[in-house]
Write a protein that holds these residues in place. Structure first.
Motif, short mmCIF file in Angstrom:
data_model
loop_
_atom_site.label_atom_id
_atom_site.label_comp_id
_atom_site.label_asym_id
_atom_site.label_seq_id
_atom_site.Cartn_x
_atom_site.Cartn_y
_atom_site.Cartn_z
N ASN A 1 4.75 1.65 -4.17
CA ASN A 1 4.40 0.31 -4.65
C ASN A 1 2.93 0.10 -4.94
N ARG A 2 2.14 1.08 -4.54
CA ARG A 2 0.70 0.92 -4.62
C ARG A 2 0.24 0.47 -6.01
N LEU B 1 0.81 -1.22 0.00
CA LEU B 1 0.00 0.00 0.00
C LEU B 1 0.84 1.27 0.00
N THR C 1 1.89 -0.87 -8.62
CA THR C 1 2.34 -2.16 -9.15
C THR C 1 2.03 -3.34 -8.25
N MET C 2 1.63 -3.07 -7.01
CA MET C 2 1.28 -4.21 -6.17
C MET C 2 -0.20 -4.21 -5.84
N PHE C 3 -0.63 -3.23 -5.05
CA PHE C 3 -2.01 -3.27 -4.59
C PHE C 3 -3.00 -3.07 -5.74
N VAL C 4 -2.82 -1.99 -6.50
CA VAL C 4 -3.79 -1.70 -7.56
C VAL C 4 -3.76 -2.78 -8.63
N ARG C 5 -2.56 -3.25 -8.93
CA ARG C 5 -2.46 -4.34 -9.92
C ARG C 5 -3.22 -5.57 -9.41
N ALA C 6 -3.06 -5.87 -8.13
CA ALA C 6 -3.78 -7.02 -7.57
C ALA C 6 -5.29 -6.81 -7.70
N GLN C 7 -5.74 -5.58 -7.51
CA GLN C 7 -7.16 -5.30 -7.67
C GLN C 7 -7.61 -5.51 -9.12
N ARG C 8 -6.74 -5.18 -10.05
CA ARG C 8 -7.08 -5.39 -11.47
C ARG C 8 -7.12 -6.88 -11.80
N ILE C 9 -6.13 -7.60 -11.26
CA ILE C 9 -6.10 -9.04 -11.52
C ILE C 9 -7.35 -9.69 -10.95
#
Lengths: 98, 480, 476
Positions: free
Chosen positions: B362-363, B358, B365-373
């Motif tokens: 990194n938000r 968060l 490429t990590m958190f937001v990307r995870a939300q997209r996935i």
């Protein structure tokens, strides 16, 4: 992505107000590197960026709001009674500076 | 064989006919609870349960839960009864309010006999990270095999016949996996069906309150008592439950690329055998591929999203308002000591992952990307489900692992067959583990996942499966 | 070098709902510590938020008054950080989707100029606990935790302390007149933080920003900004750098004092609030919230001026939303309005000032004050009405007419000169009747006397009036 180093890993923990010892940090480092590799791979999936970030499992909009009617509050004991540090009907903490 | 082992409707008849009383049942459950060696209880509420049961004198004929003993996972708030979520950070915390599901069962006069162990704050899958140590799988008396988690205690008490049902919670598979490893029915309903008010949150966008039982016919009874709108939980749905009266000739979807990660052996044979039997009963089996890239992305996505939400949800635990207080020179020190001392290693790592994901850098490429996935995965699940009534897959790749094999570290190459249950959490779809068979005396199961808010047909399919396997009511020790 | 100041304001308004933003605990001023707290406010595990309808209505009204673009889909986010006054370890706010965007407020900058101050955003959030600091410990009171707040952020385009004060005053007026908030900086229901930076005139980029906190009055806002501009100017003129920092305004010295450095923005780990689904506000709901909004300051001012009230008096009445509210309730007859204003701005304010209370604690009802004002119309003298006023204060609940009786007050009779004046006015107003009289119609005389009596409101002896009337008519 920010560099995954012992330092940045420690910072991440400290932002959440806890400490991790060296061994834990090493373990975490390993996990974050793994996650990064997996997320980078996933970043290549076609069509990913055209998908909106998802917050809820499915659309769940509501339209109702709570009527502004106050309810009976907790007793003072109900508020502070679970705490181990109280004084003068309030919760006591070390002096907050800044 | 005791009344306690029967399906709810049969226990009910005996209660109504006064062949047995709530006090009898409660005493028996308590006796079994105290004799249990599986480390499944945080707290046995003996006095509270006996007092409550003694007051139940006139049976309520239309209330199938009247006088029935049960247990609840210790991340559900229970008024006057200690609730710690198996974490040292909440030692001594005695809530002043009941979770909605607890209140509803109280109203139904079900008897809470105790709170069960879990992986600390529900963040784990091995049943080993709670502050009382590992919970054992009743099926392995040598205590070498886990029961899984995070709802380890609730699974154990139902799997060892202590109570007819128990409450749990499922964020990534925390009801269904342990149910699979212990040969019982584990229910995760549609997201928002059962109120989460009073459930200590792990990852609200994936948390579900659910339950364990041993008889498919108990499924709708418990569902009706627990589900329903709650103004205290804005995510709790008010959609009515529809009963299912149709033909049990379902279209059952099997994901071949998930199956490909299942090694050959007893589980594969049993699963394929069940497919044949389902076909004999008039079901159609539909073979589809989900997409390997998406399957491999499930687990890291889940870790990032759940850790991120958890890092925020558990920020209220600081030793100031409740839980053990640690003195310090400054407020930061007091709060940090409480958290460092109160949280075990695994969840500290998970929180740190959440914090990392968060952070500003990194938000995206990590958190937001995870939300997209997640969005892509959910889209794919719904697409697949259009082709049938349920997705049906083995619950895990093996029987309950040995403690010595459990790492609670992120696997390098997660097997899709071990993580497909998360699809039910990402998409909020109702999903139930049904016992399938045994290997070397250890149970294994298979999970059915249906359309959102369609619990009716799902319960019917579970019934069908129970009929096929003949494993309804099974628990460890039943023959004793 | 020619420097210009660039100032941005961040204002928090506590709204006057009856329950809190995300919980049903009471929202009331005062109260002993920890007596207005609900389960959610202490962040007990498993508690969940619910959204206060009235708080949303207030937010919509303010967004509308500030000419903002309103987002009909209400979404909340978590701002995560650790502080003892933040029970959950996060504040529920609207980081990504503020309710209002891109608005403005026109403020009077003195010398009859107005400037349009652009407003970046308006959003809903919740207040924190109250901390009371002692020598080596701090006590936490959760009464304030969860009270609804509206946050207004201006574009960094304010150019002076005076302009900033004008903005805060205009906002204060807006929220008090719309019944949204008490708007009292001294009580904390309106809080203002200021960001000040300097740059060369005409430059586009911003200089290092200094944040100023602890401003307890509108006046402090102006003084703090003036001091800070001076301080930064001196530094720059001496070739010294300005550090990005947070400073505290010290009222006694009139100076800003370093509090802490602001190296980087704090990382708040923003995350959408998963326990509050998006809330769709219907057009009808939004319209109804706005249309049912209490009258604004501008609206009232226009109305008062149209009524014939002087600008000075209008502004005096409008200096306090509660005062103008009281006036509106008391103003039941236009023929008495000036007497009413005279009493309100005179006797009533003097009394309230002496008692050190506000109009909301005034014991006389608006209707009673109206009755008193009416007496002036009926010929009672100012002093007589003051006596009645004093009596009513001591005998609350008693009707004014009863007081008149008890005090034995009677409006004075008019003297002969006044009678003559009235008779003369009546003659001028009724030429036809005069003609009739001169032509011998006796009834005309009775008519003229009757008219004159009416004009005198019965305060003259009819025989005296008849006598002067006859005298004047004889004169021709």
């Amino acid at each position: 992505m920010k560099g995954i180093t012992l330092e940045s890993v420690n910072e991440a923990a400290n932002r959440l107000l806890f400490d991790m010892d060296e061994k834990e940090c090493q373990a975490l480092l390993g996990e974050l590197l793994l996650l990064r590799a997996q997320m980078e791979k996933a970043g290549d999936i076609e069509g990913l960026d055209s998908h909106e970030p998802m917050v809820y499992p499915f659309p769940c909009e509501i339209s109702s709001l709570r009527d502004d009617v106050p309810e009976t509050p907790l007793s003072v004991e109900g508020v502070i009674g679970h705490s181990c540090s109280i004084k003068d009907n309030q919760i006591k903490v070390p002096k907050v500076v800044g | 064989m005791s009344y306690l082992d029967l399906p709810l409707s049969q226990i009910h008849i005996s209660l109504v006919q006064k062949k047995v009383t709530p006090l009898d049942l409660t005493q028996e459950a308590l006796t079994r609870a105290k004799a249990s060696q599986d480390n499944a209880f945080e707290y046995i509420a003996e006095n509270e349960a006996l007092a409550f049961a003694s007051a139940l004198l006139e049976p309520e004929e239309d209330n199938l839960l009247w006088g029935i003993p049960y247990a609840a996972k210790d991340n559900l708030s229970t008024k006057g009864i200690p609730t710690t979520a198996s974490s040292n950070s909440l030692n001594g915390y005695v809530p002043s309010f009941d979770a909605t599901v607890i209140a509803r069962l109280k109203e139904k006069k079900a008897v809470l006999i105790g709170k069960t162990t879990l992986d600390e704050l529900a963040m784990g899958g091995s049943g080993t990270t709670g502050h009382k140590g590992a919970t054992f799988n009743p099926y392995d008396q040598s205590h070498q095999r886990m029961i899984g988690g995070s709802s380890c205690g609730s699974a154990a008490v139902v799997a060892s016949g202590i109570v007819p049902f128990a409450l749990g919670s499922d964020t990534g598979d925390s009801i269904r996996k342990p149910a699979g490893y212990s040969g019982i029915i584990g229910v995760k309903p549609t997201w928002g069906r059962i109120s989460r008010f009073g459930l200590f949150p792990f990852a609200p966008s994936m948390d579900h309150v659910g339950y364990f039982t041993r008889h498919a016919e108990d499924l709708p009874i418990l569902f009706e008592a627990l589900a329903g709108p709650d103004p205290k939980d804005l995510t709790c749905s008010s959609l009515p439950v529809q009963n299912f009266d149709g033909d049990k000739t379902f279209r059952i979807i099997v994901l071949d690329d998930v199956m490909a990660s299942l090694p050959s052996g007893v589980i594969r044979d049993a699963f394929e055998g069940s497919l044949e039997k389902l076909e004999v009963r008039g079901c159609e089996i539909v073979h589809l591929e989900f997409g390997l890239d998406l399957l491999k992305a499930i687990y890291p996505t889940y870790i990032i999203l759940s850790s991120a939400e958890a890092s925020s949800n558990d920020a209220n635990i600081d030793g100031l308002k409740f839980g053990p207080y640690h003195a310090g020179e400054s407020y930061q020190e007091a709060m940090a000591k409480a958290r460092s001392n109160g949280f075990s290693e695994l969840i500290r790592r998970r929180f740190a992952i959440g914090s990392f994901a968060l952070s500003e850098e990194n938000r995206e490429t990590m958190f937001v990307r995870a939300q997209r996935i997640r969005s892509m995965i959910v889209e794919r699940v719904n697409e697949v489900l259009q082709k049938g009534d349920f997705i049906y897959l083995p619950t895990a790749s093996s029987i309950a692992p040995l403690f010595s094999d459990a790492l609670e570290r992120l696997p390098k190459d997660p097997l899709p067959v071990n993580h497909h249950l998360i699809l039910g959490n990402f998409a909020g779809l109702p999903s139930i583990n049904m016992p399938l068979g045994y290997e070397r005396g250890m149970p294994f199961g298979a999970t059915l996942m249906g359309h959102a808010f369609q619990e009716g047909p799902l319960f019917a399919a579970c019934s069908l499966l129970e009929d096929i396997t003949g494993l309804g009511g099974a628990y460890f020790g039943e023959k004793d | 070098m020619e420097l210009e100041a660039v100032i941005g304001l961040e204002i928090h308004v506590q709204t006057k709902t009856r329950s809190k933003m995300f919980s049903s605990a009471p929202n009331a001023f005062g109260g002993l510590p920890n007596t207005q707290v609900g389960l959610f406010d202490v962040a007990f595990p498993g508690t969940m938020p619910s959204v206060n309808k009235e708080a949303v209505v207030h937010a919509l009204r303010l967004a509308n008054a500030l000419h903002m673009q309103i987002d009909p889909l209400v979404r909340f986010d978590r701002k995560n950080y650790f502080y003892p006054d933040l029970p959950k370890g996060f504040q529920i706010t609207q980081q990504f989707h503020p309710l209002g965007k891109d608005g403005y407020l026109d403020v009077e900058t003195g010398d009859n100029n107005t400037r349009r101050i652009l407003i970046q955003r308006l959003h809903m959030e919740e207040d924190t606990c109250k901390q009371t600091h002692f020598s080596d410990y701090t006590l936490l009171d959760y009464n304030r935790a969860g009270i609804p707040l509206l946050e207004v952020v201006t574009e960094p385009m304010i150019s002076s302390g005076q302009e900033a004060m004008a903005f805060v005053e205009a906002l204060r007026r807006a929220v008090t007149f719309m019944g949204i908030s008490d708007g009292k900086m001294e009580e904390g229901s309106l809080r203002c933080d200021v960001n000040v930076s300097l740059r060369e005139k005409g430059e586009a980029c911003f200089g290092p920003k200094v944040e100023i906190k602890n401003l307890n009055s509108i006046r402090s806002v102006g003084l703090a900004i003036d001091f800070e501009i001076k301080r930064q100017t001196e530094l720059l003129e001496n070739g010294k750098p300005i550090t990005q920092e947070t400073r505290r305004y010290d009222e006694r010295s009139g100076e800003t004092v370093w509090m802490r450095d602001k190296e980087n923005e704090v990382d708040y780990h923003y995350l959408p609030e998963p326990n509050i689904p998006p809330i769709r506000l219907s057009e009808a709901f939004i319209r109804q919230a706005i249309d049912s909004c209490p009258e604004s300051y501008e609206g009232k001012k226009r109305r008062y001026l149209d009524m014939g009230i002087s600008r000075l008096d209008a502004e005096a009445l409008l200096s306090d939303a509660a005062l103008s509210s009281y006036f509106d309730k008391a103003n039941q007859d236009p023929s008495c309005v000036l007497h009413l204003i005279h009493l309100l701005l005179g006797e009533v304010l003097a009394y309230l000032n002496a008692q050190e209370v506000g109009i909301s604690s005034f014991s006389l009802s608006p209707d009673t004050l109206f009755q008193l004002a009416k007496k002036r119309n009926e010929g009672f003298t100012h002093q007589q009405v003051v006596d009645l006023f004093d009596y009513c204060l001591d005998h609350s609940g008693e009707p004014v007419d009863h007081a008149v009786q008890i005090l034995g007050l009677v409006p004075p009779s008019l003297d002969v000169d006044s009678a003559r004046l009235i008779a003369s006015q009546t003659i001028s107003d009724n030429p036809q009747s005069v003609l009739d009289y001169r032509q011998g119609k006796d009834r005309a005389f009775g008519f003229l006397v009757g008219q004159a009596l009416k004009r005198a409101k019965g305060r003259v002896d009819p025989s005296v009036l008849a006598k002067v009337m006859a005298e004047l008519l004889k004169k021709g």
